[in-house]
Write an enzyme that holds these catalytic residues in place. Structure first.
Site, short mmCIF file in Angstrom:
data_model
loop_
_atom_site.label_atom_id
_atom_site.label_comp_id
_atom_site.label_asym_id
_atom_site.label_seq_id
_atom_site.Cartn_x
_atom_site.Cartn_y
_atom_site.Cartn_z
N LYS A 46 0.86 -1.19 0.00
CA LYS A 46 0.00 0.00 0.00
C LYS A 46 0.89 1.24 0.00
O LYS A 46 1.57 1.52 0.98
CB LYS A 46 -0.87 0.03 1.26
CG LYS A 46 -1.91 1.14 1.20
CD LYS A 46 -2.35 1.62 2.56
CE LYS A 46 -1.50 2.71 3.11
NZ LYS A 46 -1.46 3.96 2.34
N PRO A 47 0.89 1.99 -1.11
CA PRO A 47 1.69 3.23 -1.12
C PRO A 47 0.94 4.34 -0.39
O PRO A 47 -0.27 4.23 -0.15
CB PRO A 47 1.80 3.57 -2.61
CG PRO A 47 0.59 2.95 -3.24
CD PRO A 47 0.20 1.76 -2.39
N ALA A 48 1.64 5.41 -0.05
CA ALA A 48 0.99 6.56 0.59
C ALA A 48 -0.06 7.14 -0.35
O ALA A 48 0.11 7.13 -1.58
CB ALA A 48 2.04 7.61 0.92
N GLY A 50 7.27 4.86 7.91
CA GLY A 50 6.40 6.01 8.16
C GLY A 50 6.67 6.56 9.53
O GLY A 50 7.75 6.37 10.10
N SER A 51 5.68 7.23 10.09
CA SER A 51 5.88 7.90 11.37
C SER A 51 5.90 6.91 12.53
O SER A 51 5.29 5.84 12.46
CB SER A 51 4.77 8.92 11.59
OG SER A 51 3.52 8.26 11.57
N GLU A 82 10.64 1.16 9.76
CA GLU A 82 11.56 2.28 9.55
C GLU A 82 10.77 3.53 9.90
O GLU A 82 9.88 3.94 9.16
CB GLU A 82 12.01 2.34 8.08
CG GLU A 82 12.75 1.10 7.60
CD GLU A 82 14.14 0.98 8.19
OE1 GLU A 82 14.64 1.94 8.79
OE2 GLU A 82 14.73 -0.11 8.05
N LEU A 83 11.07 4.14 11.06
CA LEU A 83 10.20 5.20 11.59
C LEU A 83 10.89 6.56 11.62
O LEU A 83 11.88 6.76 10.92
CB LEU A 83 9.73 4.77 12.99
CG LEU A 83 9.08 3.37 13.06
CD1 LEU A 83 8.73 2.99 14.49
CD2 LEU A 83 7.85 3.28 12.16
N CYS A 85 13.67 11.38 6.89
CA CYS A 85 13.90 10.85 8.24
C CYS A 85 15.34 11.03 8.71
O CYS A 85 15.61 11.01 9.90
CB CYS A 85 13.53 9.37 8.26
SG CYS A 85 14.40 8.43 7.00
N GLU A 116 10.38 15.54 15.54
CA GLU A 116 10.94 15.46 14.20
C GLU A 116 10.38 16.67 13.44
O GLU A 116 9.17 16.76 13.24
CB GLU A 116 10.47 14.16 13.55
CG GLU A 116 11.04 13.93 12.17
CD GLU A 116 10.56 12.61 11.55
OE1 GLU A 116 9.41 12.19 11.81
OE2 GLU A 116 11.34 12.02 10.79
P1 NAD Z 1 2.69 8.28 8.00
O1 NAD Z 1 3.03 7.40 9.16
O2 NAD Z 1 1.64 9.28 8.17
O3 NAD Z 1 2.27 7.40 6.74
C1 NAD Z 1 3.07 6.34 6.27
C2 NAD Z 1 2.17 5.31 5.61
O4 NAD Z 1 1.27 4.81 6.60
C3 NAD Z 1 1.31 5.85 4.48
O5 NAD Z 1 1.18 4.86 3.49
C4 NAD Z 1 -0.03 6.08 5.16
O6 NAD Z 1 -1.12 5.98 4.28
C5 NAD Z 1 -0.07 4.95 6.17
N1 NAD Z 1 -0.89 5.24 7.34
C6 NAD Z 1 -1.13 6.44 7.92
N2 NAD Z 1 -1.95 6.29 8.99
C7 NAD Z 1 -2.23 4.97 9.08
C8 NAD Z 1 -3.01 4.19 9.98
N3 NAD Z 1 -3.66 4.74 11.00
N4 NAD Z 1 -3.07 2.86 9.78
C9 NAD Z 1 -2.40 2.29 8.76
N5 NAD Z 1 -1.64 2.97 7.87
C10 NAD Z 1 -1.55 4.30 8.03
O7 NAD Z 1 4.07 8.93 7.56
P2 NAD Z 1 4.34 9.91 6.32
O8 NAD Z 1 3.86 11.24 6.69
O9 NAD Z 1 3.86 9.31 5.04
O10 NAD Z 1 5.93 9.85 6.26
C11 NAD Z 1 6.70 10.60 7.09
C12 NAD Z 1 7.27 9.78 8.23
O11 NAD Z 1 7.94 8.65 7.70
C13 NAD Z 1 8.30 10.56 9.01
O12 NAD Z 1 8.14 10.32 10.38
C14 NAD Z 1 9.61 9.97 8.50
O13 NAD Z 1 10.68 10.11 9.39
C15 NAD Z 1 9.24 8.56 8.29
N6 NAD Z 1 10.18 7.91 7.36
C16 NAD Z 1 11.08 7.05 7.87
C17 NAD Z 1 12.01 6.46 7.03
C18 NAD Z 1 13.02 5.48 7.56
O14 NAD Z 1 13.65 4.81 6.75
N7 NAD Z 1 13.19 5.37 8.87
C19 NAD Z 1 12.01 6.76 5.67
C20 NAD Z 1 11.07 7.65 5.17
C21 NAD Z 1 10.15 8.23 6.04
#
Ligand code: NAD
Length: 508
Positions: free
Chosen positions: A198-200, A252-253, A274-275, A309, A410
C-alpha cells in the site's frame, strides 16, 4: 487528463498545461492485483494532486478492504510456486526489473516530481537509488546460505536452513515513493516472499509505475500486488487481520508504527519498521568548517526540502567556532533556490501539503515564543511562483534549548535549530537524550573522538565527516523509537526469512 505547471521563459509560472501521462505509465491509475490492472469495486477513485500547484494530476482507483483481501489471496496462491522457484531464477527477474526501471528512469522521476514535488534531479537520484536495490538483492538472493552445525551427538546431524516468510504486507510513505517501495519489495521477492503493498495516498503513481516495471520484467501474477487507496485504515486492517499475512514491513511515522505494532501483536506477525528520526549533526572545533557547513546545509534542506527521516534536526556546534560556522551556514542557506520541481536549478520543492507546512511553522512560532531567534526565514513563501504550492522558507533558529519541541520533535521541514556545546561528554549526552535513534553526523578530524562518538551515539546510521547518506551495501534502520529491523545490506534479506533447525538422527 494530466496537469503540470511549468515556467515560462520570462520566469513566471504558467497556468496549468495539459500533458499526456508519460508513455507506458497509463496503468498507473489502476490497482495491480494478481498480475492484472483493475479498477476498484464500484469504480471508486480518488484524486492525486501536485503539491507545487495544488491542482489534481489524475484520478486513481481507490482500493479498500475487499480489494486488499483479493490481493492477499493472490499473493498466498503465488507464494507456493515463487517460494520454490530457484533463487537464481528469481534473481534474473529482479535484474530485469532493474534494467527496465533504468530505461524508464526519466518517466518515473517525472511522476515523483508531479506527486511529491521534489526537484527533478533529486527525483531521478531517488529512482536510481531505488533500482539499485533490485540489483543488490538479486545478487544477495544467491547467498541465502544455511549451515551445518557441529553436533554434540555422534548419531545426529544438525542443519540450520532458511525459508521465506510468506505473504508480506508493505506500507510506504510519500517522501521517497520509489526508494521506500523497492527497499521492501526487492528483498522480499529475492527471499521468495510475495507482497501486497500500500503506497501513501499522496504518491500512488510512482508505486503503480514500479509495479508495471515488475510486471514487464516477468514477476509472475500474484507475487507483487499494489493497492492504492485514499484511506489507509481499511487496507491496513485487511492486512493486519488476515492470518495469511506473515509480516508487516512499514516505513512512516513512529506514531503510526506504534498503532500497527499493537495490531500485529494479535497474530504475532513479524514486523520491520523504519520510523521517524531526529538526527544530531555535531561539529567540533577541529573540523573542516567549510565542508561541515556545506554538508549540514545539504542534509538539512536538500532531501525533500527537509522532509526526510535522516535530515539534521539539531545542529550542535562547539562554542568557540559557533559564530564562524553559523555565518557560513546562513550564507549557504540563503542561496538555495525554491520552486517547481521541473524548473532547472530548483533545489527545494514545496512541502507535501498545508498541514505539513502549518506543523513546521507552529514549531518555529513556539520556539520564538520561548525566546528563540530567527536568523533566517521563518515564514511562508507566497509570492509569484510560490503562490500555489506549500512553500516554506529555509529557516535558521538560534538561542534554542534541547527541551523545546523544535528539538524534541521530528521537524520534517526546512528549519535548522543551531545549538552550541562545550565538551564531547556534554554533546554525547544531549544528542542521545531523545526517544529517536535513526541517523547522526559527526564532523571532526580527531580519530579517537570518531571512535568514541561512533560507539556512544544511539543512532542506527552514523556519518563521520559524511552526510551523503548510505548505500545499498549496508543495513539501514533505527534504534529506540526510530524502528525495528534493517533494510539493505545482507541483513535486509534476513528480514524476510524464517530460520529452521533440522535434527537428523541417522542411527535408526
Ligand atoms: P505516516 O506514518 O503518516 O504514513 C506512512 C504510511 O502509513 C502511508 O502509506 C499512510 O497511508 C499509512 N498510514 C497512515 N496512517 C495509518 C493508519 N492509522 N493505519 C495504517 N496505515 C496508516 O508517515 P508519512 O507522513 O507518510 O511519512 C513521514 C514519516 O515517515 C516521518 O516520520 C519519517 O521520518 C518517516 N520515514 C522514515 C524512514 C526510515 O527509513 N526510517 C524513511 C522515510 C520516512
Amino acid at each position: 487528463m494530466q496537469t503540470i505547471s511549468s515556467l515560462e521563459p520570462n520566469g513566471k509560472i504558467s497556468r496549468i498545461k495539459i500533458i499526456a501521462m508519460p508513455n507506458n505509465l497509463k496503468q498507473a491509475q489502476q490497482l495491480y492485483i494478481d498480475g492484472q490492472w483493475v479498477d476498484a469495486d464500484e469504480g471508486r477513485t480518488f484524486s492525486v494532486s501536485n503539491p507545487a500547484t495544488g491542482n489534481p494530476i489524475t484520478e486513481v482507483a481507490d482500493g479498500g478492504e475487499a480489494e486488499t483481501q483479493r490481493a492477499i489471496e493472490a499473493a498466498h496462491r503465488a507464494f507456493k510456486q515463487w517460494s520454490v522457484t530457484p533463487a537464481k531464477q528469481r534473481a534474473e527477474i529482479l535484474k530485469k526489473a532493474q534494467q527496465i526501471m533504468e530505461e524508464r528512469i526519466d518517466r518515473i522521476a517525472e511522476l515523483v516530481v508531479l506527486e511529491n514535488g521534489k526537484p527533478f534531479a533529486e527525483a531521478k537520484g531517488e529512482v536510481k537509488f531505488a533500482l539499485g536495490y533490485f540489483g543488490w538483492f538479486a545478487e544477495e538472493s544467491r547467498r541465502m546460505y544455511g549451515s551445518l552445525v557441529p553436533s554434540p551427538f555422534p548419531n545426529k546431524r544438525l542443519w540450520v536452513q532458511s525459508k521465506p516468510l510468506g505473504v508480506v504486507a508493505a506500507i510506504t510513505p510519500w517522501n521517497f515513493p520509489a526508494a521506500m517501495m523497492v527497499r521492501k519489495i526487492a528483498p522480499a521477492l529475492a527471499a521468495g516472499c510475495t507482497v501486497v503493498l500500500k503506497p501513501a495516498e499522496d504518491t500512488p503513481l510512482t508505486a503503480l509505475a514500479i509495479a508495471k516495471v515488475c510486471h514487464d520484467a516477468g514477476v509472475p501474477p500474484g507475487v507483487l500486488n499494489v493497492i492504492a487507496g485514499a484511506n489507509p485504515i481499511p487496507i491496513s486492517a485487511a492486512m493486519l487481520n488476515n492470518p495469511k499475512v506473515k509480516k508487516i514491513a512499514f516505513t512512516g511515522s513512529t506514531e503510526v508504527g506504534k498503532l500497527l505494532m499493537q495490531q500485529a501483536a494479535k497474530s504475532i506477525k513479524r514486523v520491520s519498521f523504519e520510523l521517524g528520526g531526529n538526527a544530531p549533526f555535531i561539529v567540533f572545533d577541529d573540523a573542516n568548517l567549510e565542508v561541515a557547513a556545506e554538508e549540514a546545509v545539504a542534509i538539512k534542506y536538500l532531501r525533500v526540502g527537509g522532509q526526510s527521516c535522516i535530515c539534521a534536526n539539531r545542529i550542535y556546534v562547539q562554542e568557540n567556532i559557533a559564530e564562524q560556522f553559523i555565518a557560513a551556514f546562513i550564507e549557504k542557506a540563503k542561496t538555495l533556490k525554491l520552486g517547481v520541481g521541473f524548473e532547472s536549478g530548483v533545489q527545494i520543492g514545496p512541502m507535501i501539503n498545508e498541514a505539513a507546512r502549518q506543523k513546521v511553522h507552529g514549531l518555529v512560532e513556539d520556539a520564538v515564543s520561548r525566546g528563540g531567534r530567527v536568523a533566517l526565514g521563518g515564514n511562508y513563501l507566497t509570492d509569484d511562483v510560490y503562490v500555489s504550492g506549500c512553500y516554506y522558507s529555509p529557516t535558521v533558529l538560534l538561542n534554542v534549548e534541547d527541551s523545546w519541541p523544535i528539538c524534541q520533535q521530528e521537524i520534517f521541514g526546512p528549519v535548522a535549530p543551531i545549538l552550541t556545546f562545550k565538551t564531547e561528554e556534554e554533546v554525547i549526552e544531549r544528542a542521545n537524550d531523545i526517544s529517536f535513534g535513526l541517523a547522526g553526523y559527526i564532523y571532526t578530524r580527531d580519530l579517537g573522538r570518531v571512535i568514541r562518538l561512533s560507539e556512544a551515539l544511539d543512532c542506527g546510521l552514523i556519518g563521520v565527516n559524511d552526510a551523503a547518506g548510505y548505500t545499498h551495501e549496508i543495513p539501514f534502520g533505527g534504534l529506540k523509537e526510530s524502528g525495528l529491523g534493517r533494510e539493505g545490506g545482507k541483513q535486509g534479506l534476513e528480514e524476510y526469512l524464517e530460520v529452521k533447525s533440522v535434527v537428523v538422527n541417522f542411527s535408526k
